[in-house]
Design a protein around this motif. Structure first.
Motif, PDB file in Angstrom:
ATOM      1  N   GLY A 574       0.772  -1.222   0.000  1.00 10.86           N
ATOM      2  CA  GLY A 574       0.000   0.000   0.000  1.00 10.86           C
ATOM      3  C   GLY A 574       0.808   1.280   0.000  1.00 10.86           C
ATOM      4  O   GLY A 574       1.974   1.319   0.375  1.00 10.86           O
ATOM      5  N   ILE A 575       0.151   2.355  -0.448  1.00  8.42           N
ATOM      6  CA  ILE A 575       0.750   3.688  -0.465  1.00  8.42           C
ATOM      7  C   ILE A 575       0.439   4.382   0.859  1.00  8.42           C
ATOM      8  O   ILE A 575      -0.681   4.301   1.366  1.00  8.42           O
ATOM      9  N   LYS A 576       1.436   5.094   1.393  1.00 13.41           N
ATOM     10  CA  LYS A 576       1.289   5.747   2.689  1.00 13.41           C
ATOM     11  C   LYS A 576       1.789   7.186   2.600  1.00 13.41           C
ATOM     12  O   LYS A 576       2.474   7.575   1.641  1.00 13.41           O
ATOM     13  N   VAL A 577       1.454   7.954   3.625  1.00  8.66           N
ATOM     14  CA  VAL A 577       1.846   9.368   3.704  1.00  8.66           C
ATOM     15  C   VAL A 577       2.635   9.570   4.988  1.00  8.66           C
ATOM     16  O   VAL A 577       2.208   9.148   6.070  1.00  8.66           O
ATOM     17  N   LEU A 578       3.799  10.212   4.876  1.00  8.26           N
ATOM     18  CA  LEU A 578       4.632  10.524   6.035  1.00  8.26           C
ATOM     19  C   LEU A 578       4.542  12.014   6.334  1.00  8.26           C
ATOM     20  O   LEU A 578       4.849  12.845   5.475  1.00  8.26           O
ATOM     21  N   ASP A 579       4.128  12.354   7.555  1.00 11.96           N
ATOM     22  CA  ASP A 579       4.127  13.732   8.022  1.00 11.96           C
ATOM     23  C   ASP A 579       5.532  14.054   8.517  1.00 11.96           C
ATOM     24  O   ASP A 579       6.012  13.462   9.492  1.00 11.96           O
ATOM     25  N   LEU A 580       6.214  14.987   7.847  1.00  9.64           N
ATOM     26  CA  LEU A 580       7.605  15.274   8.179  1.00  9.64           C
ATOM     27  C   LEU A 580       7.763  16.019   9.497  1.00  9.64           C
ATOM     28  O   LEU A 580       8.856  16.039  10.068  1.00  9.64           O
ATOM     29  N   ASN A 581       6.689  16.630   9.993  1.00 10.40           N
ATOM     30  CA  ASN A 581       6.762  17.322  11.281  1.00 10.40           C
ATOM     31  C   ASN A 581       6.606  16.365  12.452  1.00 10.40           C
ATOM     32  O   ASN A 581       7.331  16.454  13.444  1.00 10.40           O
ATOM     33  N   THR A 582       5.669  15.430  12.329  1.00 12.93           N
ATOM     34  CA  THR A 582       5.401  14.498  13.436  1.00 12.93           C
ATOM     35  C   THR A 582       6.054  13.139  13.246  1.00 12.93           C
ATOM     36  O   THR A 582       6.088  12.336  14.168  1.00 12.93           O
ATOM     37  N   ASN A 583       6.539  12.878  12.022  1.00  9.71           N
ATOM     38  CA  ASN A 583       7.128  11.579  11.674  1.00  9.71           C
ATOM     39  C   ASN A 583       6.107  10.449  11.751  1.00  9.71           C
ATOM     40  O   ASN A 583       6.473   9.284  11.901  1.00  9.71           O
ATOM     41  N   GLN A 584       4.833  10.792  11.632  1.00  7.61           N
ATOM     42  CA  GLN A 584       3.767   9.797  11.672  1.00  7.61           C
ATOM     43  C   GLN A 584       3.424   9.337  10.255  1.00  7.61           C
ATOM     44  O   GLN A 584       3.395  10.136   9.319  1.00  7.61           O
ATOM     45  N   VAL A 585       3.154   8.037  10.119  1.00  2.00           N
ATOM     46  CA  VAL A 585       2.811   7.442   8.833  1.00  2.00           C
ATOM     47  C   VAL A 585       1.344   7.038   8.838  1.00  2.00           C
ATOM     48  O   VAL A 585       0.868   6.405   9.786  1.00  2.00           O
ATOM     49  N   SER A 586       0.607   7.399   7.796  1.00  2.00           N
ATOM     50  CA  SER A 586      -0.799   7.032   7.684  1.00  2.00           C
ATOM     51  C   SER A 586      -1.071   6.493   6.291  1.00  2.00           C
ATOM     52  O   SER A 586      -0.443   6.920   5.316  1.00  2.00           O
ATOM     53  N   PRO A 587      -1.990   5.523   6.139  1.00  2.00           N
ATOM     54  CA  PRO A 587      -2.274   4.943   4.820  1.00  2.00           C
ATOM     55  C   PRO A 587      -3.090   5.892   3.951  1.00  2.00           C
ATOM     56  O   PRO A 587      -3.914   6.659   4.446  1.00  2.00           O
ATOM     57  N   LEU A 588      -2.858   5.835   2.653  1.00  2.00           N
ATOM     58  CA  LEU A 588      -3.670   6.581   1.704  1.00  2.00           C
ATOM     59  C   LEU A 588      -4.936   5.771   1.437  1.00  2.00           C
ATOM     60  O   LEU A 588      -4.863   4.562   1.198  1.00  2.00           O
ATOM     61  N   PRO A 589      -6.114   6.391   1.471  1.00  2.00           N
ATOM     62  CA  PRO A 589      -7.364   5.640   1.310  1.00  2.00           C
ATOM     63  C   PRO A 589      -7.411   4.841   0.011  1.00  2.00           C
ATOM     64  O   PRO A 589      -7.058   5.340  -1.061  1.00  2.00           O
ATOM     65  N   GLY A 590      -7.824   3.566   0.128  1.00  2.00           N
ATOM     66  CA  GLY A 590      -8.042   2.724  -1.040  1.00  2.00           C
ATOM     67  C   GLY A 590      -6.800   2.318  -1.791  1.00  2.00           C
ATOM     68  O   GLY A 590      -6.887   1.880  -2.938  1.00  2.00           O
ATOM     69  N   ALA A 591      -5.620   2.427  -1.179  1.00  2.00           N
ATOM     70  CA  ALA A 591      -4.366   2.196  -1.905  1.00  2.00           C
ATOM     71  C   ALA A 591      -3.620   0.961  -1.423  1.00  2.00           C
ATOM     72  O   ALA A 591      -2.410   0.861  -1.597  1.00  2.00           O
ATOM     73  N   THR A 592      -4.330   0.000  -0.841  1.00  2.00           N
ATOM     74  CA  THR A 592      -3.664  -1.177  -0.284  1.00  2.00           C
ATOM     75  C   THR A 592      -2.945  -1.984  -1.357  1.00  2.00           C
ATOM     76  O   THR A 592      -1.858  -2.521  -1.115  1.00  2.00           O
ATOM     77  N   GLU A 593      -3.530  -2.085  -2.549  1.00  2.00           N
ATOM     78  CA  GLU A 593      -2.953  -2.900  -3.622  1.00  2.00           C
ATOM     79  C   GLU A 593      -2.399  -2.034  -4.752  1.00  2.00           C
ATOM     80  O   GLU A 593      -2.478  -2.393  -5.922  1.00  2.00           O
ATOM     81  N   ILE A 594      -1.827  -0.885  -4.392  1.00  2.00           N
ATOM     82  CA  ILE A 594      -1.294   0.063  -5.377  1.00  2.00           C
ATOM     83  C   ILE A 594       0.102   0.492  -4.940  1.00  2.00           C
ATOM     84  O   ILE A 594       0.399   0.537  -3.740  1.00  2.00           O
ATOM     85  N   TRP A 595       0.966   0.816  -5.904  1.00  2.00           N
ATOM     86  CA  TRP A 595       2.339   1.210  -5.580  1.00  2.00           C
ATOM     87  C   TRP A 595       2.847   2.231  -6.595  1.00  2.00           C
ATOM     88  O   TRP A 595       2.129   2.633  -7.496  1.00  2.00           O
ATOM     89  N   SER A 596       4.094   2.671  -6.430  1.00  2.00           N
ATOM     90  CA  SER A 596       4.780   3.614  -7.318  1.00  2.00           C
ATOM     91  C   SER A 596       4.021   4.933  -7.482  1.00  2.00           C
ATOM     92  O   SER A 596       3.628   5.326  -8.574  1.00  2.00           O
ATOM     93  N   PRO A 597       3.820   5.685  -6.385  1.00  2.00           N
ATOM     94  CA  PRO A 597       3.049   6.930  -6.474  1.00  2.00           C
ATOM     95  C   PRO A 597       3.859   8.091  -7.032  1.00  2.00           C
ATOM     96  O   PRO A 597       5.077   8.152  -6.889  1.00  2.00           O
ATOM     97  N   ARG A 598       3.150   9.054  -7.678  1.00  2.00           N
ATOM     98  CA  ARG A 598       3.735  10.316  -8.118  1.00  2.00           C
ATOM     99  C   ARG A 598       2.690  11.406  -7.900  1.00  2.00           C
ATOM    100  O   ARG A 598       1.612  11.367  -8.508  1.00  2.00           O
TER     101      ARG A 598
END
Length: 676
Positions: A574-598
């Protein structure tokens, strides 16, 4: 448009300028050490040691001028181009320190490398250089491999020109390691080759890649002129030759993803000339002649079948969970080996075997995450099995010993660079085989729309993953195949090297403010994760917490977060989002079976690839929903600066090679072909 990478034609030569046609004996001996200059392999008492590229280059330079002072300036020119801006003093000192550690040497009491104050270094131990030994030395070294090379090209994604080789070796005692000793070139036509080599012992058959498509070609097993085999079959590639050497099995078409999934038409072609005959309605991904050429064994999908030579009476021989490819008979045709590959993201491949009737199915070479084994062959009159193993961006030859007294013998590595070696096939003579080798190089080019052509960029350096900073003033790229990260201005000057071995870098991405560069990196060769380094140079730090393999970091326009996906060989999903201020990682909705984001420059969209079929997908940040943009097998998405177009590679063109570049106009989702 940003610079792209295109195929580059090379003159294939041996390592350090040695012609491949020479019988290479590039072994330096000093003390208990041996350095094989051609492969870059360092051994101590016969045991291979880990030696990185820059320490290797320094050691070779010192050995070439043993007893003489090699200046620091000479070493600088060996390690870095003249226009390179790098902390040379620190870099060279680090390289010398690593080399001494590998040799167990010390600066204070040197046995090998002596420091010459204010000048450089001198190799002080006695050295036996190549070509200084009598012929009997080859026999005295004990069991080993002699390799004879032939030039057969092959284009990979970055456009590789390959050389095909013949490999000769002598059977080794079980207690002694096998090793390659010699190489000899067989062809020199300069054309790219693809796929399997087929031989009857006197001729070698293969497929060549031309601008108009693939052709069938042949060359003498002793080397010489390459000749074309005429056939009306489109884009032919050989699969096998009959036991009597009179008929070829050939497959029609290239190696597109569609043909991998559904198979290609199978044909029988007389070697002496004549029209090819189809094998009924058979569609196959690979095929072999059965006993006495009355039947044919072929694979498609998860199954291996047997069919009569006219295509009648097909029956299933065996079924496995992976996709079957690269069928190989044992010399007595009693055992069938093949590669089984999974095609999901993070998939692997392994080598299996079964008896000729399909019984006794078992795995003989397990697959490992982040690597791929494939395409083996038994040596004639031997139980030893050669195969290729791709790992960390390179492909080498391995041997599975045929020692029947050991239930699960361990594979032995035969080669370790600088060439990629693949597609081994037996020559028919005892202890002899032919293989395909490649010397990876790329040419950086840019597309000029007004002229509708590609032209060299930055003098056509061998680089990949080029990205411009948002202000358009700077470039970041990695050299290929070295994997070092660099920064330069648009003219290619003011170059600064940002990463150093053992770090391998890939796909750099500028932060919106131009102060940081994110990139994929590995120091272990097979565990990739995401790093960030200051654009002015400094220490790279891991961006994503934890031990997951991650890739394809892409910045959000606010400079406060990055979007990233899983590394294709890893277990993360899955695709995830990293918050650079808090260093917290959260999943992108509906992206469990998706990769290579731009992410698009305006932050509205995220383009990515589906895990299953590599379809181009689009996420709308406003609606929080995904849609399919293109059902083709695609890769490497890149946005235009105004976020109006998404460019990517499309591999869904049958046998045409390489892939085409297409773009989608985002407002109306129209697919357009870039005429490159």
């Amino acid at each position: 448009m940003l610079p792209a990478v295109r195929p580059a034609r090379l003159t294939v030569t041996g390592f350090q300028g040695m012609p491949l046609s020479d019988e290479v004996r590039s072994l330096y001996r000093f003390g208990i050490f041996e350095l094989e200059a051609y492969t870059g392999e360092l051994r101590r008492n016969g045991v291979k040691l880990k030696l990185q590229d820059q320490p290797y280059q320094v050691l070779l330079k010192l050995l070439e001028q043993a007893g003489q002072t090699v200046t620091r300036e000479q070493l600088r020119s060996t390690l870095w181009p003249a226009d390179t801006f790098v902390d040379f003093e620190t870099g060279l000192n680090t390289t010398i320190r690593r080399l001494r550690e590998t040799l167990g040497d010390s600066a204070e009491n040197p046995a090998f490398i002596e420091t010459v104050p204010k000048r450089g270094y001198r190799f002080i131990a006695p050295v036996t250089p190549p070509y200084s030994e009598p012929e009997s030395v080859v026999d005295k070294t004990g069991p080993g491999r002699r390799v004879r090379l032939s030039t057969v090209g092959a284009f990979l994604i970055l456009a590789l020109l390959s050389a095909g080789f013949g490999l000769r070796h002598w059977s080794a005692a079980a207690s002694l390691p096998a090793r390659v000793l010699e190489f000899a070139q067989l062809t020199s036509d300069g054309q790219a080759k693809q796929g399997r080599l087929v031989s009857d012992g006197s001729r070698i058959y293969f497929s060549e890649i031309l601008p108009v498509g693939q052709i069938l070609a042949q060359v003498s097993a002793k080397g010489g002129e390459t000749t074309t085999i005429p056939t009306a079959v489109s884009n032919p590639r050989p699969a096998d030759i009959s036991p009597d050497g009179t008929e070829l099995l050939i497959l029609s078409g290239g190696s597109s993803k569609d043909e991998e999934a559904h198979g290609s038409t199978l044909w029988i072609l007389p070697v002496a000339g004549g029209s090819a005959r189809p094998v009924g309605n058979v569609l196959a991904t690979d095929a072999l002649w059965g006993e006495r050429a009355e039947t044919i064994v072929y694979c498609n999908g998860h199954n291996v079948y047997v069919v009569n030579r006219d295509g009648s009476n097909p029956r299933n021989l065996l079924t496995v969970s992976g996709h079957v490819q690269s069928l190989r008979w044992s010399p007595n045709r009693q055992v069938l080996r093949f590669t089984a590959a999974t095609r999901d993201m993070g998939g692997t491949s392994s080598i299996w075997e079964a008896s000729s009737n399909g019984a006794g199915l078992r795995e003989v070479v397990p697959g490992l995450s982040g690597s791929a084994v494939c395409c083996g062959a038994w040596l004639a009159g031997s139980d030893d099995f050669l195969f290729q193993w791709t790992r960390a961006g390179r492909t080498d030859l391995w041997e599975l010993p045929g020692n029947r007294s050991i239930l699960h013998p361990s594979p032995i590595r035969l080669t370790a660079g600088p060439m990629n070696l693949s597609e081994p096939t037996a020559s028919g003579a005892p202890n002899e085989a032919f293989v395909v080798g490649s010397i990876p190089r790329a040419e950086l080019v840019k597309y000029v729309p007004q002229e509708a052509q590609l032209v060299p960029y930055l003098s056509g350096i061998s680089a990949e993953g080029v990205e411009a900073s948002r202000d358009g003033q700077w470039l970041a790229y990695t050299l290929f195949p070295e994997g070092t990260l660099w920064r330069s201005n648009l003219a290619g000057t003011e170059r600064v090297q940002l990463s150093f071995p053992p770090m391998r870098a890939f796909l750099p991405r500028w932060s919106p403010d131009g102060k940081q560069i994110a990139f994929m990196g590995t120091t272990a060769g097979d565990h990739w994760t995401t790093y960030m380094i200051p654009a002015e140079g400094g220490v790279a730090r891991q961006m994503i917490p934890g031990n997951d393999e991650t890739a394809d970091a892409t910045w959000m326009p606010d400079n406060k977060s990055i979007v990233f996906g899983p590394w294709k060989g890893g277990e993360s999903r899955g695709i995830k989002v990293l918050d650079l201020n808090t260093n917290q990682v959260s999943p992108l909705p509906g992206a469990t079976e998706i990769w290579s984001p731009r992410t698009s420059p305006d932050g509205r969209y995220i383009a990515a690839l589906s895990q299953q079929d590599s379809k181009m997908m689009l996420f709308d940040a406003r609606t929080q929903k995904w849609e399919e943009l293109c059902a083709h097998y695609t890769g490497y998405p890149n946005w235009s600066r105004d976020s109006q177009f998404l460019y990517f590679q499309d591999w869904n063109r049958g046998s045409e090679y390489p892939s085409r570049v297409v773009r989608i106009r985002i407002p109306d989702r129209k697919l357009e072909t870039e005429r490159i």
